[in-house]
Design a protein around this motif. Sequence first.
Motif, PDB file in Angstrom:
ATOM      1  N   VAL A   1       0.850  -1.200   0.000  1.00  0.00           N
ATOM      2  CA  VAL A   1       0.000   0.000   0.000  1.00  0.00           C
ATOM      3  C   VAL A   1       0.883   1.247   0.000  1.00  0.00           C
ATOM      4  O   VAL A   1       0.615   2.208  -0.723  1.00  0.00           O
ATOM      5  N   ALA A   2       1.953   1.218   0.783  1.00  0.00           N
ATOM      6  CA  ALA A   2       2.879   2.361   0.827  1.00  0.00           C
ATOM      7  C   ALA A   2       3.500   2.604  -0.540  1.00  0.00           C
ATOM      8  O   ALA A   2       3.637   3.749  -0.978  1.00  0.00           O
ATOM      9  N   ALA A   3       3.868   1.529  -1.226  1.00  0.00           N
ATOM     10  CA  ALA A   3       4.446   1.679  -2.567  1.00  0.00           C
ATOM     11  C   ALA A   3       3.414   2.246  -3.537  1.00  0.00           C
ATOM     12  O   ALA A   3       3.734   3.103  -4.368  1.00  0.00           O
ATOM     13  N   THR A   4       2.178   1.779  -3.442  1.00  0.00           N
ATOM     14  CA  THR A   4       1.127   2.267  -4.333  1.00  0.00           C
ATOM     15  C   THR A   4       0.806   3.734  -4.069  1.00  0.00           C
ATOM     16  O   THR A   4       0.644   4.516  -5.001  1.00  0.00           O
ATOM     17  N   LEU A   5       0.724   4.109  -2.789  1.00  0.00           N
ATOM     18  CA  LEU A   5       0.391   5.489  -2.437  1.00  0.00           C
ATOM     19  C   LEU A   5       1.595   6.422  -2.466  1.00  0.00           C
ATOM     20  O   LEU A   5       1.448   7.630  -2.267  1.00  0.00           O
ATOM     21  N   ARG A   6       2.784   5.859  -2.683  1.00  0.00           N
ATOM     22  CA  ARG A   6       4.036   6.628  -2.686  1.00  0.00           C
ATOM     23  C   ARG A   6       4.227   7.375  -1.373  1.00  0.00           C
ATOM     24  O   ARG A   6       4.411   8.603  -1.349  1.00  0.00           O
ATOM     25  N   CYS A   7       4.155   6.639  -0.292  1.00  0.00           N
ATOM     26  CA  CYS A   7       4.347   7.230   1.028  1.00  0.00           C
ATOM     27  C   CYS A   7       5.015   6.203   1.936  1.00  0.00           C
ATOM     28  O   CYS A   7       5.253   5.073   1.528  1.00  0.00           O
ATOM     29  N   SER A   8       5.289   6.593   3.156  1.00  0.00           N
ATOM     30  CA  SER A   8       5.938   5.674   4.091  1.00  0.00           C
ATOM     31  C   SER A   8       4.899   4.717   4.688  1.00  0.00           C
ATOM     32  O   SER A   8       3.692   4.968   4.624  1.00  0.00           O
ATOM     33  N   GLU A   9       5.393   3.643   5.279  1.00  0.00           N
ATOM     34  CA  GLU A   9       4.499   2.685   5.919  1.00  0.00           C
ATOM     35  C   GLU A   9       3.796   3.321   7.114  1.00  0.00           C
ATOM     36  O   GLU A   9       2.641   3.009   7.394  1.00  0.00           O
ATOM     37  N   GLY A  10       4.474   4.210   7.812  1.00  0.00           N
ATOM     38  CA  GLY A  10       3.848   4.921   8.926  1.00  0.00           C
ATOM     39  C   GLY A  10       2.673   5.772   8.473  1.00  0.00           C
ATOM     40  O   GLY A  10       1.647   5.855   9.160  1.00  0.00           O
ATOM     41  N   THR A  11       2.809   6.392   7.306  1.00  0.00           N
ATOM     42  CA  THR A  11       1.712   7.190   6.765  1.00  0.00           C
ATOM     43  C   THR A  11       0.531   6.301   6.421  1.00  0.00           C
ATOM     44  O   THR A  11      -0.625   6.666   6.662  1.00  0.00           O
TER      45      THR A  11
END
Length: 172
Positions: free
Chosen positions: A135-145
């Motif tokens: 999900v982080a890769a898809t949303l281009r954000c960190s795992e914390g986000t």
Amino acid sequence: MKPGDDASFREFAARKALTLRRTAYLFCGDWHLAEDLVQSALMKLYRVWPKVSRTGPADNYARQVLLRCWLDEQRRPWRRKENRSGHVPDRPDAHADPTRLGISDLLLHALAEVPPKQRAAIVLRYCADLSIADVAATLRCSEGTVKSQTARGLEILRAAVERREPAAEGSK
């Protein structure tokens, strides 16, 4: 594009179109718009297919493009002015039944109240059953986000379900 690349794209599109359409529907809540989003995403993916297919599985990239298409669609001013209170004249698609997704109408309506990025995190995490890293890769954000967006989105979703639940029970 080489004939082999074209054939591999066609095979990928045929295999993933239904999954992408379901994900798009969960993003936007409208089957017609979901089909448009998948079409736009596949057209954008086709343009870069030789590069994407060489780097590995294209599933995550396809979801990322689909998400970007939906977020771009949300920003278009003419969507806010469009009157959607009318009746759609064509017959519903047999595959368009929300209950086939395993999600109740109550949850679909409540999901529509969740802000777009939080809704995307919830849909990708729980409906598409992706890991936090995917999900982080898809949303281009960190795992914390992803974790914080999901937690906030679930709070809004729970509140929306609680508000709608008495109305749903009263209509039975």
